[in-house]
Write an enzyme that holds these catalytic residues in place. Structure first.
Site, PDB file in Angstrom:
ATOM      1  NE  ARG A 171      32.936  44.489  43.861  1.00  0.00           N
ATOM      2  CZ  ARG A 171      33.046  43.570  43.461  1.00  0.00           C
ATOM      3  NH1 ARG A 171      33.780  42.391  43.473  1.00  0.00           N
ATOM      4  NH2 ARG A 171      32.025  42.974  42.595  1.00  0.00           N
ATOM      5  CB  THR A 219      43.143  45.166  42.267  1.00  0.00           C
ATOM      6  OG1 THR A 219      42.961  44.008  43.341  1.00  0.00           O
ATOM      7  CG2 THR A 219      44.731  45.801  42.804  1.00  0.00           C
ATOM      8  CG  ASP A 231      41.875  41.444  45.986  1.00  0.00           C
ATOM      9  OD1 ASP A 231      41.239  41.368  47.295  1.00  0.00           O
ATOM     10  OD2 ASP A 231      41.479  40.785  45.066  1.00  0.00           O
ATOM     11  NE  ARG A 250      40.429  33.611  44.242  1.00  0.00           N
ATOM     12  CZ  ARG A 250      39.719  34.814  43.895  1.00  0.00           C
ATOM     13  NH1 ARG A 250      40.549  35.690  43.528  1.00  0.00           N
ATOM     14  NH2 ARG A 250      38.540  34.918  43.496  1.00  0.00           N
ATOM     15  CE1 TYR A 308      30.647  40.936  44.649  1.00  0.00           C
ATOM     16  CE2 TYR A 308      28.430  41.594  43.656  1.00  0.00           C
ATOM     17  CZ  TYR A 308      29.469  40.789  43.777  1.00  0.00           C
ATOM     18  OH  TYR A 308      29.657  39.980  42.643  1.00  0.00           O
TER      19      TYR A 308
END
Length: 419
Positions: free
Chosen positions: A297, A139, A141, A189, A294
């Site tokens: 990533r 991930t 994040d 988020r 995007y």
């Protein structure tokens, strides 16, 4: 050695290094004489019996996955509901596993994927078919608990810090007669790890970014505007990094559109123009903003070597766990030391990871809430170290690989997944 085949699936938003994990899985399995199938487009491929035979791929192609971004086998955002809500999907998974002699399921994703792998590991046994399920961390994040960091994050962190540094040099050169405030919106988020990584762009007082807005903190428009004004007065311009998950005092996302994805998460994107509109209205400065989206990533060309190495290592270790017959675990990264940076991998139970979220520690954020501390730098800095650029072709662009993705012949009736 574990009996049967391995099914590997990629889940959710991909990263610049998720294919390095796939390479780690496939190359290690080949060394051990184990067969790996991949699910086309993630868990949906498993439900549809749309499987890929990775044994049909050339050795060089699998090796090239190490430097190829995207998801080589396709991914999806699709969350299995509970057994009570949709038993048919779990029964279908076991039916597919049984038909193709799949005894190990490697699910490469984030928190929701860890939860799914955990459920399938228990339900398979309940339905009379034992399958070992291993969650493989991924991930951008960086919000998985237990693991020190998540493969995918280090490269996004490097890209973000680099972008902030380069763009700020551009803004500084034009600030006298043009742009005074530049806002860059980053993903994140609920956890501000990517926003925090932007802080690595500066090393001394006055360096950009001058303001970082974390989702862990409530957005205070007055304090924000005051900091922007003060920075412009002192430095001549102001670079702002804002997490997409910034919320107001009522707990509402500044950038929420009202739409939600398959996991039930709010669809975000658009906090930068909100902030720019505020600055223009209240302070009158000329502003520019950027939304990498995007690009953050997928930027394999500037990936962190540390991140690539860790992504490959968790894939390799997942297969080793499969060979040992481990079940309901995840290979997690354990930090041994900061300086020099050393790490190892250990098995952690999925029960300890699923349905938990790692947010930024308070001691990683400065007291004013607009920057990162020395503790944050000690944690973040090693994760962006090193480069492992892809090979470049005669056209001046990176050479990436596209796999054949040969389908495994189907044995079962067609199945329609729930929407």
């Amino acid at each position: 050695m574990a009996a049967g085949k391995i099914l590997y699936a990629q889940s959710g938003g991909v990263s610049a290094v998720i294919n390095a994990t796939a390479a780690g899985v496939i190359e290690t399995a080949r060394d051990k004489g184990m067969v790996v199938y991949a699910a086309r487009n993630g868990i949906l491929g498993a439900l549809r019996e749309d499987l890929i035979d990775t044994t049909k791929e050339a050795k060089a192609s699998i090796a090239a996955l190490r430097h190829t971004p995207g998801g080589a086998f396709g991914s999806c955002r699709y969350k299995l509901k509970s057994l009570d809500e949709n038993r048919a999907e779990y029964e279908r998974l076991i039916e597919v596993f049984r038909a193709h002699d799949i005894r190990t399921f490697l699910y490469n994703g984030g928190n929701d994927s860890a939860d799914t792998a955990n459920k399938v590991s228990k339900i398979g046994h309940a339905l009379g078919y034992d399958v070992n399920c291993i969650g493989v961390p991924k991930t951008i994040d960086n919000d998985l608990v237990v693991t020190d960091t998540c493969p995918g994050f280090g490269s996004v962190a490097k890209y973000t810090a680099l972008s902030v540094r380069e763009a700020s040099l551009d803004v500084a050169s034009m600030a006298d007669t043009s742009t005074k405030v530049f806002v860059i919106e980053v993903m994140g988020r609920h956890a501000g790890w990517i926003a925090a990584a932007a802080g690595l762009a500066g090393s001394k007082a006055g360096d950009p970014p001058h303001v970082i807005l974390f989702p862990e903190n409530v957005f205070d428009p007055e304090a924000f505007l005051a900091r922007v004004q003060t920075t412009v007065d002192k430095v001549g311009y102001c670079t702002v990094v804002a997490s997409e998950g910034v919320k107001d005092a009522q707990g509402r996302f500044l950038a929420e559109s009202g739409a939600r994805d398959a996991f039930g998460h709010a669809q975000l994107g658009g906090v930068a123009p909100v902030l720019v509109a505020l600055v223009r209205e209240k302070l009158g400065f000329k502003c520019h903003w950027a939304l990498p989206d995007y690009l953050q990533r997928s930027a394999r060309h500037i990936a962190s070597r540390t991140d690539v190495d860790q992504a490959y290592a968790v894939g390799k270790k997942a297969v080793e766990y499969a060979a040992e017959g481990l079940n309901a675990v995840m290979p997690v990264i354990v930090r041994v030391s900061d300086e020099p940076y050393k790490w190892t991998i250990e098995a952690a139970p999925l029960d300890k990871i699923a349905n938990h979220e790692k947010k930024m520690p308070k001691n990683f954020m400065t007291k004013d809430g607009f920057g990162i501390t020395a503790a944050a730098r000690r944690y973040l800095a090693p994760l962006i170290q090193g480069e492992l650029p892809p090979p470049f072709g005669e056209d001046g662009l990176p050479v990436y690989v596209s796999l054949r993705n040969t389908a495994v012949p189907k044995k079962l009736k067609k199945f329609k997944a729930a929407s």
